[in-house]
Design a protein around this motif. Structure first.
Motif, short mmCIF file in Angstrom:
data_model
loop_
_atom_site.label_atom_id
_atom_site.label_comp_id
_atom_site.label_asym_id
_atom_site.label_seq_id
_atom_site.Cartn_x
_atom_site.Cartn_y
_atom_site.Cartn_z
N MET A 26 -8.80 11.40 -3.68
CA MET A 26 -9.23 10.31 -4.25
C MET A 26 -8.15 9.12 -4.45
O MET A 26 -8.25 7.97 -4.51
N LEU A 27 -6.60 9.80 -4.70
CA LEU A 27 -5.56 8.95 -4.86
C LEU A 27 -4.60 9.03 -3.64
O LEU A 27 -4.11 8.01 -2.99
N ALA A 28 -4.20 10.39 -3.54
CA ALA A 28 -2.80 10.49 -2.41
C ALA A 28 -3.59 10.01 -1.05
O ALA A 28 -2.60 9.37 -0.11
N VAL A 29 -4.62 10.67 -0.43
CA VAL A 29 -5.12 10.10 0.76
C VAL A 29 -5.38 8.88 0.92
O VAL A 29 -4.94 8.36 2.03
N PRO A 30 -6.17 7.98 0.08
CA PRO A 30 -5.96 6.61 0.33
C PRO A 30 -4.65 5.84 0.32
O PRO A 30 -4.57 4.89 1.12
N LEU A 31 -4.00 6.36 -0.53
CA LEU A 31 -2.63 5.66 -0.65
C LEU A 31 -1.99 5.75 0.56
O LEU A 31 -1.39 5.20 1.25
N CYS A 32 -1.81 7.16 1.38
CA CYS A 32 -1.36 7.53 2.66
C CYS A 32 -2.02 6.62 3.84
O CYS A 32 -1.30 5.92 4.63
N LEU A 33 -3.28 6.30 3.65
CA LEU A 33 -3.92 5.59 4.71
C LEU A 33 -3.57 4.23 4.48
O LEU A 33 -3.25 3.18 5.43
N LEU B 258 -0.48 2.85 2.95
CA LEU B 258 0.97 2.83 3.67
C LEU B 258 0.81 3.10 5.22
O LEU B 258 1.67 2.31 5.77
N ALA B 259 0.07 3.75 5.97
CA ALA B 259 0.02 3.65 7.43
C ALA B 259 -0.44 2.58 7.93
O ALA B 259 0.26 1.86 8.75
N SER B 260 -1.45 1.76 7.29
CA SER B 260 -1.97 0.50 7.50
C SER B 260 -0.91 -0.62 7.60
O SER B 260 -0.75 -1.17 8.44
N TYR B 261 -0.18 -0.43 6.45
CA TYR B 261 1.15 -1.52 6.45
C TYR B 261 2.04 -1.16 7.18
O TYR B 261 2.99 -2.21 7.55
#
Length: 309
Positions: A203-210, A212-215
């Motif tokens: 819920m936190l780490a995976v969305p945050l990685c996505l 950061l990858a988008s940015y």
């Protein structure tokens, strides 16, 4: 009602520092109406101004609605407890707050990831933007986000409420929150701590990685733009969202991606104030001040109201 549960909880909050209660009460009394008015204004202009009928503002409307519900789930209770000597919440009130607060928080984690995908498509694939993010896809994304947030909150909160409290009815917190209830429980709770950590990674780490990858892709695309005006426009499109991401994810990660038993005494209180009060109050101003379209729509809305009067 299960006899192992108390009829009410005493929320200790800052009772050991009574000098903090009046300033906090005043701050909440100012920031809560600000958050409500700001988020309602964004929802109104996004719906009423035809120029803002795009995927970006559809997602922003959902974020504003989430922020309104998120802060409403805890601030009225905080105001009541800070403004009176009786600092209690009924067991059923605590259960309702637990579910509602975590549904909104979990859903917001995911809607921010969806908004970063919107920025990625707008900057990196502008010619295919309306094709990729058509109305059907937008509704599907938002529906999935809400369903996932509800599933997370119901499963985690229900598992937490099964833990025995052994007659304890004091919570060293301002609100009913999963890590604090796990910490206050007695008996074997390692499985609950592990379950919370695993779920919060998704819920936190995976969305945050996505995000950061988008940015990272957005940054690469922006540096390829030759004109400074084009780079400034692209940066302005997504910088507001990036600020909101760090404001929300920073405190949430520090609270949920560590075992509840290792959380310090005052950490949950300040973190809840930050991601439950400060962030929802700041979000409308961040999006308004850094977005010419929203500012223009707000001016037109206000001008229209006064003209009609």
């Amino acid at each position: 009602m299960n006899n192992s549960h108390p009829e009410e909880f005493i929320l200790l909050g800052f009772s050991d520092r009574p000098w903090l209660e009046l300033p906090l009460f005043a701050i909440l009394l100012i920031t809560y109406p600000m958050a409500m008015v700001g988020n309602i204004a964004i929802i109104l202009v996004s719906r009423l101004d035809a120029h803002l009928h795009s995927p970006m503002y559809f997602f922003l409307t959902n974020l504003s609605f989430l922020d309104m519900c998120y802060t409403t789930s805890i601030v009225p209770q905080m105001l009541f407890n800070l403004g009176s000597a009786r600092k209690t919440i009924s067991y059923l009130g605590c259960v309702a707050q637990l579910y509602f607060f975590h549904i909104m928080g979990g859903t917001e984690c995911l809607i921010l990831a969806v908004m970063s995908f919107d920025c990625y498509v707008a900057i990196c694939k502008p010619l295919h933007y309306t094709l990729i993010l058509n109305p059907r896809v937008c509704i599907l994304l938002v529906s999935t986000v809400w369903l996932t947030g509800i599933t997370y909150a119901v499963s985690e909160a229900t598992a937490t409420l099964q833990l025995p409290l052994c007659g304890l009815n004091k919570l060293d917190h301002l609100v009913c929150e999963i890590p604090v209830l796990i910490k206050a429980a007695c008996g074997e709770k390692a499985a609950n701590e592990l379950m919370l950590s695993v779920v919060c990674i998704f819920m936190l780490a995976v969305p945050l990685c996505l995000i950061l990858a988008s940015y990272a892709c957005i940054g690469h695309a922006v540096f390829k733009i030759k004109s400074s005006e084009g780079r400034r426009t692209a940066f302005g499109t997504c910088s507001s969202h990036l600020i909101v991401v760090f404001l929300f994810y920073g405190p949430a990660i520090s609270m949920y991606l560590q075992p509840p038993s290792s959380i310090s005494r005052d950490q949950p209180k300040f973190m809840a104030l930050f991601y439950g009060v400060v962030t929802p109050a700041l979000n409308p101003f961040i999006y308004t001040l850094r977005n010419k379209d929203v500012k223009g729509a707000l001016v037109n809305l206000v001008r229209g109201i006064f003209t009609s009067k």
